[in-house]
Motif scaffolding. Sequence first.
Motif, mmCIF file in Angstrom:
data_model
loop_
_atom_site.group_PDB
_atom_site.id
_atom_site.type_symbol
_atom_site.label_atom_id
_atom_site.label_comp_id
_atom_site.label_asym_id
_atom_site.label_seq_id
_atom_site.Cartn_x
_atom_site.Cartn_y
_atom_site.Cartn_z
ATOM 1 N N TYR A 30 27.331 5.767 18.245
ATOM 2 C CA TYR A 30 28.792 5.702 18.224
ATOM 3 C C TYR A 30 29.292 4.456 18.949
ATOM 4 C CZ TYR A 30 33.605 6.594 19.523
ATOM 5 O OH TYR A 30 34.950 6.465 19.733
ATOM 6 N N PHE A 31 28.812 4.257 20.161
ATOM 7 C CA PHE A 31 29.283 3.110 20.939
ATOM 8 C C PHE A 31 28.801 1.786 20.341
ATOM 9 C CE2 PHE A 31 29.730 6.478 24.159
ATOM 10 C CZ PHE A 31 31.088 6.325 24.403
ATOM 11 N N LEU A 32 27.613 1.773 19.781
ATOM 12 C CA LEU A 32 27.104 0.579 19.130
ATOM 13 C C LEU A 32 27.975 0.220 17.924
ATOM 14 C CD1 LEU A 32 24.849 -1.551 18.916
ATOM 15 C CD2 LEU A 32 23.605 0.068 17.504
ATOM 16 N N GLU A 33 28.288 1.197 17.105
ATOM 17 C CA GLU A 33 29.136 0.946 15.937
ATOM 18 C C GLU A 33 30.528 0.493 16.358
ATOM 19 O OE1 GLU A 33 28.372 0.773 12.744
ATOM 20 O OE2 GLU A 33 26.297 1.183 13.265
ATOM 21 N N ARG A 34 31.039 1.052 17.432
ATOM 22 C CA ARG A 34 32.355 0.635 17.939
ATOM 23 C C ARG A 34 32.327 -0.821 18.378
ATOM 24 N NH1 ARG A 34 34.636 3.100 23.319
ATOM 25 N NH2 ARG A 34 33.327 1.434 24.040
ATOM 26 N N ASP A 35 31.272 -1.217 19.083
ATOM 27 C CA ASP A 35 31.153 -2.610 19.519
ATOM 28 C C ASP A 35 31.006 -3.558 18.336
ATOM 29 O OD1 ASP A 35 31.414 -1.892 22.142
ATOM 30 O OD2 ASP A 35 29.289 -2.081 22.637
ATOM 31 N N ILE A 36 30.235 -3.161 17.341
ATOM 32 C CA ILE A 36 30.053 -4.006 16.150
ATOM 33 C C ILE A 36 31.385 -4.183 15.425
ATOM 34 C CG2 ILE A 36 28.993 -4.088 13.861
ATOM 35 C CD1 ILE A 36 26.516 -2.752 15.149
ATOM 36 N N ALA A 37 32.147 -3.107 15.304
ATOM 37 C CA ALA A 37 33.456 -3.192 14.642
ATOM 38 C C ALA A 37 34.400 -4.099 15.425
ATOM 39 C CB ALA A 37 34.063 -1.795 14.491
ATOM 40 N N GLU A 38 34.337 -4.039 16.732
ATOM 41 C CA GLU A 38 35.182 -4.887 17.579
ATOM 42 C C GLU A 38 34.821 -6.361 17.400
ATOM 43 O OE1 GLU A 38 35.431 -5.632 22.307
ATOM 44 O OE2 GLU A 38 35.602 -3.533 21.676
ATOM 45 N N ILE A 39 33.536 -6.661 17.333
ATOM 46 C CA ILE A 39 33.100 -8.042 17.143
ATOM 47 C C ILE A 39 33.509 -8.543 15.763
ATOM 48 C CG2 ILE A 39 31.056 -9.487 16.825
ATOM 49 C CD1 ILE A 39 29.818 -7.999 19.185
ATOM 50 N N ARG A 40 33.348 -7.699 14.755
ATOM 51 C CA ARG A 40 33.772 -8.101 13.407
ATOM 52 C C ARG A 40 35.266 -8.383 13.366
ATOM 53 N NH1 ARG A 40 30.374 -3.583 10.318
ATOM 54 N NH2 ARG A 40 28.390 -4.666 10.252
ATOM 55 N N ALA A 41 36.047 -7.566 14.038
ATOM 56 C CA ALA A 41 37.502 -7.763 14.055
ATOM 57 C C ALA A 41 37.854 -9.086 14.724
ATOM 58 C CB ALA A 41 38.182 -6.601 14.776
ATOM 59 N N ARG A 42 37.136 -9.454 15.762
ATOM 60 C CA ARG A 42 37.380 -10.734 16.435
ATOM 61 C C ARG A 42 37.008 -11.920 15.572
ATOM 62 N NH1 ARG A 42 34.591 -10.104 22.097
ATOM 63 N NH2 ARG A 42 35.461 -8.098 22.633
ATOM 64 N N LYS A 43 35.949 -11.762 14.767
ATOM 65 C CA LYS A 43 35.473 -12.872 13.938
ATOM 66 C C LYS A 43 36.343 -13.106 12.712
ATOM 67 C CE LYS A 43 30.639 -12.862 15.251
ATOM 68 N NZ LYS A 43 29.265 -12.739 14.811
ATOM 69 N N ARG A 44 37.073 -12.069 12.272
ATOM 70 C CA ARG A 44 37.945 -12.227 11.107
ATOM 71 C C ARG A 44 39.045 -13.213 11.428
ATOM 72 N NH1 ARG A 44 39.558 -6.582 10.443
ATOM 73 N NH2 ARG A 44 37.501 -5.749 10.718
ATOM 74 N N PRO A 45 39.301 -14.111 10.483
ATOM 75 C CA PRO A 45 40.390 -15.048 10.737
ATOM 76 C C PRO A 45 41.719 -14.302 10.766
ATOM 77 C CG PRO A 45 39.534 -15.325 8.512
ATOM 78 C CD PRO A 45 38.660 -14.321 9.211
ATOM 79 N N GLY A 46 42.554 -14.688 11.709
ATOM 80 C CA GLY A 46 43.879 -14.072 11.839
ATOM 81 C C GLY A 46 44.801 -14.600 10.757
ATOM 82 N N PRO A 47 45.978 -14.029 10.676
ATOM 83 C CA PRO A 47 46.936 -14.509 9.674
ATOM 84 C C PRO A 47 47.349 -15.940 9.984
ATOM 85 C CG PRO A 47 47.943 -12.885 11.144
ATOM 86 C CD PRO A 47 46.479 -12.946 11.485
ATOM 87 N N ALA A 48 47.497 -16.698 8.938
ATOM 88 C CA ALA A 48 47.888 -18.101 9.103
ATOM 89 C C ALA A 48 49.297 -18.190 9.648
ATOM 90 C CB ALA A 48 47.778 -18.822 7.749
ATOM 91 N N LEU A 49 49.484 -19.089 10.590
ATOM 92 C CA LEU A 49 50.816 -19.316 11.156
ATOM 93 C C LEU A 49 51.602 -20.231 10.234
ATOM 94 C CD1 LEU A 49 49.869 -19.900 14.901
ATOM 95 C CD2 LEU A 49 50.813 -17.842 13.891
ATOM 96 N N GLU A 50 52.831 -19.866 10.031
ATOM 97 C CA GLU A 50 53.678 -20.691 9.157
ATOM 98 C C GLU A 50 54.262 -21.820 9.975
ATOM 99 O OE1 GLU A 50 56.528 -18.572 6.880
ATOM 100 O OE2 GLU A 50 55.180 -16.884 6.577
#
Length: 121
Positions: A99-119
């Motif tokens: 559970y905690f491993l999957e939570r950490d992996i999801a957190e890292i993936r969320a950080r690596k995703r590019p954020g919305p482009a700023l206008e």
Amino acid sequence: MIRQWLMLMSEPAVDIIDLMATLIICFATVVAFVRVVVQVFKPDTHEKARQVWLDYGRWLVAGLTFQLAADVIESSIVPTWEAIAQLGAVALIRTFLNYFLERDIAEIRARKRPGPALETE
């Protein structure tokens, strides 16, 4: 007769699977130790240090999964309360670790995703 055959076959199977689990966990521990020592002497990003622990956690889950398999075989052939308690403990530890491993992996993936482009105008 079948029960005797199952007991005869399950004992070496449990020993072999336990050995595999031990080898996986020992190998992962040595690799994680070496990577941590490298991080101490050659500090890198926080992300790489975290990756060491995520990789180690994955290996531990794999080792515990093998251990769980051995315990399932053992408790199905010789169902003692001690074997059932051990099976429950390994399953619980594996579940929490996973559970905690999957939570950490999801957190890292969320950080690596590019954020919305700023206008910009």
